[in-house]
Design an enzyme around this catalytic site. Structure first.
Site: not given
Lengths: 282, 325
Positions: B16, B64, B89, B114, B122, B172
């Site tokens: 990223r 989004e 997302f 991600h 997460d 990530r």
């Protein structure tokens, strides 16, 4: 001018119903409710082409309520963007006149629509771009009232107000009915004007079948000097012009018009029996 | 060859960050590039662009669906918008990607950080294991999953020069480098990173470095292992897959994604046209993930180097035992 526009709108209504009849499906109710708005936009408000070669206007128009495609196609024919005879190809295989506006078939369509809520966001993206480009071109988007139930509309509303997009005008074709029933029965919208105001938009309410009023407010919105976008809530009648369709959700679509219904609709729109026959030679 | 893959495994930037640095650099010479963000610029790498090109950074807020369609409008106005958010997302705007971008053929680039188990602690809600399947099914959509920071930079340049809708997975976690210098990146092309003629591992994204380690372990026990890195999942490099199916005895796909619809499925589709070698698909086997460090998760779901090694070894031994009968 307004008399001329009335005459044009009447012709556009007939052409749209004719095309829906031949398609054996389509959405007559929401087509007829927005014809006056589209007629005024295309024949009086949208700027003529100087910069955007290959287009119909230097301004942008997006039909966010994509199911009203037959109205857009009929108004396009009246502008000479296509032949009237082509309207008979609506929804047919190999035709450019898809059930919903399709940019891959019609280059003058700005973006494909037909899924509610997206067109207003695309219009917002164009408006933001015109600001970055220091361009004076204006962006219009026509939304349905049922479309107000899509969350994306309010995402776009928040974005446009935050970015001070006074070059964007949203028009709501507020005919009070949606697919299955009235807005009130499905998921009430009122107080609609207050909702838009609360999102930071300027709100104008207008009779969506009053050509003079539409001209006045659509022109004014192009010269919007305030630091916020404008929404024109156009109060309309679903099925406008065809008495047996007016205000009845059944005609939202997608319906097959019988021969009799087609003839009755055309007569209601002011066609003589002879004119109905002549349509078959278009 | 200057870009020969290395197994030194030197820890480099996350993919990223690599994207964020690359797009800021590419935009220096390309005034049409715009980056859109949904309040996660710190996480997607887009913060690099926000600092270097604030005038072309469009903050969309946590919305989004609107962001994707706004990008379509900006592409329609002549810009080259790069939409950035987390992979899960991005899926929130899937239908907008379908109609406003893919069907409308707008030049929008979708850059998803991600993805997969690489998200780590997460947990399942943030670990997108379905994005490749979704994006691959959209007509005209290019789908990329580069394997290290250097390749992300090359892929970002390739995307800036490609006219049409495209989706790229970044990542990530800090990721060991596979290349020692920036590789050539061609959309539609895979790469043989390790030659071998018993079996073939085909991998993408952060699973490629694991496949390389697995290949090394397999070679140590006498199984000659070809590693094909497939950063372009759509369009995919059919010739390279067919060649491997003729020249090696089995193919094992490895990915940080559900085994349904991802790289393994894409490879299966290609092999079904000219079946030669059997295919085993390694990935997340149709379950949702859980919390944990990326390496722990890769091990749990059998897509770490050791898991790939064990699966490949058993595939090969099974093959040999069949041939003996």
């Amino acid at each position: 001018m307004s008399h001329q526009l009335d005459t044009l709108a009447s012709q556009i209504r007939k052409d749209a119903i004719w095309s829906i009849y031949h398609a054996k499906s389509g959405h007559p109710g929401g087509v007829l409710s927005c014809v006056d708005i589209l007629t005024v936009l295309f024949h009086d408000v949208l700027a003529p082409v100087e910069k955007r070669l290959g287009s119909y206007s230097d301004d942008f128009f997006i039909l966010s309520k994509g199911h009203a495609a037959p109205a857009l196609y009929a108004v396009a024919a009246s502008k000479g963007l296509c032949e009237r005879a082509q309207l008979k190809g609506l929804r047919k295989i190999e035709s450019s006149f898809q059930g919903h506006p399709d940019v891959t078939h019609l280059p003058w369509v700005e973006v494909s629509t037909g899924s509610l809520g997206q067109g207003i966001s695309v219009a917002t993206g164009i408006a933001k771009s015109q600001k970055l480009l220091n361009s004076a071109q204006h962006v219009f988007a026509l939304l349905g009232d049922g479309e107000m139930q899509e969350g994306q509309v309010w995402e776009a509303a928040m974005f446009a107000a935050h970015h001070k997009l006074n070059n964007l005008t949203a028009i709501v074709d507020y005919n009070k009915l949606q697919s299955d029933a009235s807005n009130d029965d499905i998921c009430a919208l009122e107080p609609l004007a207050d909702k838009w105001r609360a999102f930071g938009w300027q709100v104008v309410e207008v009779d969506g079948h009053d050509i003079d009023a539409l001209q006045q407010h659509l022109h004014a919105s192009k010269h919007n000097k305030a630091q916020s976008p404008m929404v024109i809530i156009a109060h309309t009648i679903k099925g406008k012009g065809v008495d047996f369709m007016e205000d009845i959700p059944l005609w939202h679509g997608s319906v097959t018009l019988t021969d009799k219904q087609y003839e009755d609709a055309m007569l209601a729109l002011g066609c003589s029996a002879q004119e109905i026959k002549e349509y078959e030679n278009v | 060859m200057s870009n020969t893959p290395t197994l030194v495994g030197q820890q480099s930037d996350s993919l990223r960050e690599a994207f964020g640095i690359a797009i800021a650099k590419v935009a220096d010479n390309d005034p049409q590039i715009i980056v859109l963000d949904a309040d996660v610029a710190g996480g997607t790498g887009a913060h690099n662009f926000r600092s270097s090109h604030p005038d072309r950074f469009v903050q969309c807020g946590i919305a989004e669906q609107n962001m994707v369609s706004v990008a379509a409008g900006m592409a329609h106005s002549g810009f080259k918008p790069f939409v950035t958010t987390f992979a899960v997302f991005m899926l929130r705007g899937l239908e907008q990607i379908r109609l406003s971008v893919a069907y409308s053929n707008k030049n929008v680039k979708l850059i998803a950080s991600h993805p997969g188990l690489d998200v780590g602690p997460d947990g399942a809600s943030a670990q997108c294991l379905e994005d490749i399947a979704c994006m691959r099914s959209l007509p005209g959509m290019v789908v990329l999953s580069p394997c290290d920071a250097l390749e992300v930079e090359a892929a970002t340049k390739a995307l800036a020069n490609y006219d049409g809708p495209a989706y790229m997975r970044t990542g990530r976690s800090p990721c060991p480098s596979v290349y020692v210098s920036e590789p050539e990146f061609v959309i539609g092309k895979g790469k043989v990173l390790n030659s071998g003629d018993d079996i073939t591992l085909i991998s993408c994204g952060v699973t490629t470095h694991r496949a390389l380690y697995a290949a090394k372990a397999l070679e140590e026990i006498g199984i000659s292992t070809r590693v094909i890195h497939m950063p372009s999942i759509k369009p995919i490099d059919k010739e390279l897959i067919w060649q491997a199916s003729v020249e090696t005895k089995a193919i094992i796909s490895c990915e940080d994604h559900n085994i349904y619809g991802g790289l393994g499925s894409a490879v299966a589709e290609v092999l079904s046209e000219r079946p030669n070698a059997p295919l085993t698909r390694l990935g997340v086997n149709d379950v949702i993930g859980c919390s944990g460090e990326p390496d722990e998760l890769a091990a749990k779901y059998g897509i770490d180097a050791d898991g790939i090694f064990k699966s490949a070894k058993s595939v090969y031994e099974e093959l040999l035992s069949h041939n003996d009968k």
